[in-house]
Motif scaffolding. Structure first.
Motif, mmCIF file in Angstrom:
data_model
loop_
_atom_site.group_PDB
_atom_site.id
_atom_site.type_symbol
_atom_site.label_atom_id
_atom_site.label_comp_id
_atom_site.label_asym_id
_atom_site.label_seq_id
_atom_site.Cartn_x
_atom_site.Cartn_y
_atom_site.Cartn_z
ATOM 1 N N ARG A 3 0.842 -1.197 0.000
ATOM 2 C CA ARG A 3 0.000 0.000 0.000
ATOM 3 C C ARG A 3 0.876 1.245 0.000
ATOM 4 N NH1 ARG A 3 -4.971 -0.551 -1.691
ATOM 5 N NH2 ARG A 3 -6.458 -1.252 -0.172
ATOM 6 N N ILE A 6 -0.908 7.494 1.401
ATOM 7 C CA ILE A 6 -2.014 8.304 0.872
ATOM 8 C C ILE A 6 -1.513 9.694 0.505
ATOM 9 C CG2 ILE A 6 -2.899 9.164 3.065
ATOM 10 C CD1 ILE A 6 -5.003 7.936 0.078
ATOM 11 N N SER A 43 -8.924 3.670 -0.225
ATOM 12 C CA SER A 43 -8.628 2.511 -1.079
ATOM 13 C C SER A 43 -8.985 2.793 -2.537
ATOM 14 C CB SER A 43 -9.364 1.265 -0.580
ATOM 15 O OG SER A 43 -10.768 1.481 -0.601
ATOM 16 N N ASP A 44 -10.071 3.528 -2.776
ATOM 17 C CA ASP A 44 -10.443 3.887 -4.144
ATOM 18 C C ASP A 44 -9.448 4.874 -4.741
ATOM 19 O OD1 ASP A 44 -12.627 2.229 -3.914
ATOM 20 O OD2 ASP A 44 -14.065 3.854 -3.603
ATOM 21 N N GLN A 46 -6.311 5.113 -3.938
ATOM 22 C CA GLN A 46 -5.099 4.356 -4.218
ATOM 23 C C GLN A 46 -5.249 3.524 -5.483
ATOM 24 O OE1 GLN A 46 -4.886 2.500 -0.366
ATOM 25 N NE2 GLN A 46 -3.286 3.892 0.332
ATOM 26 N N ASN A 47 -6.422 2.942 -5.692
ATOM 27 C CA ASN A 47 -6.644 2.152 -6.905
ATOM 28 C C ASN A 47 -6.586 3.014 -8.161
ATOM 29 O OD1 ASN A 47 -6.849 -0.373 -5.741
ATOM 30 N ND2 ASN A 47 -9.063 -0.241 -5.485
ATOM 31 N N ARG A 50 -2.936 3.690 -8.728
ATOM 32 C CA ARG A 50 -2.285 2.472 -9.229
ATOM 33 C C ARG A 50 -2.658 2.218 -10.686
ATOM 34 N NH1 ARG A 50 -4.325 -1.904 -5.741
ATOM 35 N NH2 ARG A 50 -3.479 -3.223 -7.361
ATOM 36 N N GLU A 68 -16.586 1.076 -8.499
ATOM 37 C CA GLU A 68 -16.626 1.895 -7.286
ATOM 38 C C GLU A 68 -17.130 3.307 -7.582
ATOM 39 O OE1 GLU A 68 -16.217 0.941 -4.159
ATOM 40 O OE2 GLU A 68 -15.792 -1.102 -4.798
#
Length: 116
Positions: A3, A6, A43-44, A46-47, A50, A68
């Motif tokens: 991870r 942020i 998490s969204d 970060q996705n 990525r 999402e």
């Protein structure tokens, strides 16, 4: 995959051109796009980061992100939680499924234009 911080993701977002932010969020003003980003789960965020950095897993990440973002748009549009739009098995009721499908297609089309 480890991870990422942020803060790295948020710095990337801050440096991103507004036209790309608009394609991701569907919002065309800076304040609205920033509010959208701040309210998006970490998490969204970060996705999305990525996905923009990825090579091999890009398509599967895109599908996850689009789903999402469509969920987020659906909640925003109807003003009720996702749980209230679905049955006990987690399937959307028909009226919400149809709108989710439309939102999914719109968001996917927007995001695909980023890398053309």
């Amino acid at each position: 995959m480890k991870r990422m911080q942020i803060s790295t993701v948020n710095e990337w977002w801050t440096a991103l051109a507004m036209d790309v932010k608009s394609l991701i969020t569907g919002i065309y003003d800076r304040a609205g796009a920033q509010l959208f980003w701040q309210n998006l789960p970490a998490s969204d965020r970060q996705n999305i980061y990525r996905w923009q950095q990825a090579e091999g897993e890009k398509h599967s990440l895109l599908m996850e992100i689009v789903c999402e973002l469509a969920d987020t748009a659906l909640v925003s549009e109807y003003g009720i939680p996702l749980d209230d739009m679905s049955d006990e098995n987690g399937s959307f009721y028909e009226e919400y499924q149809d709108r989710f499908n439309d939102l999914y297609d719109e968001i996917e089309e927007r995001l695909l234009t980023i890398n053309q």
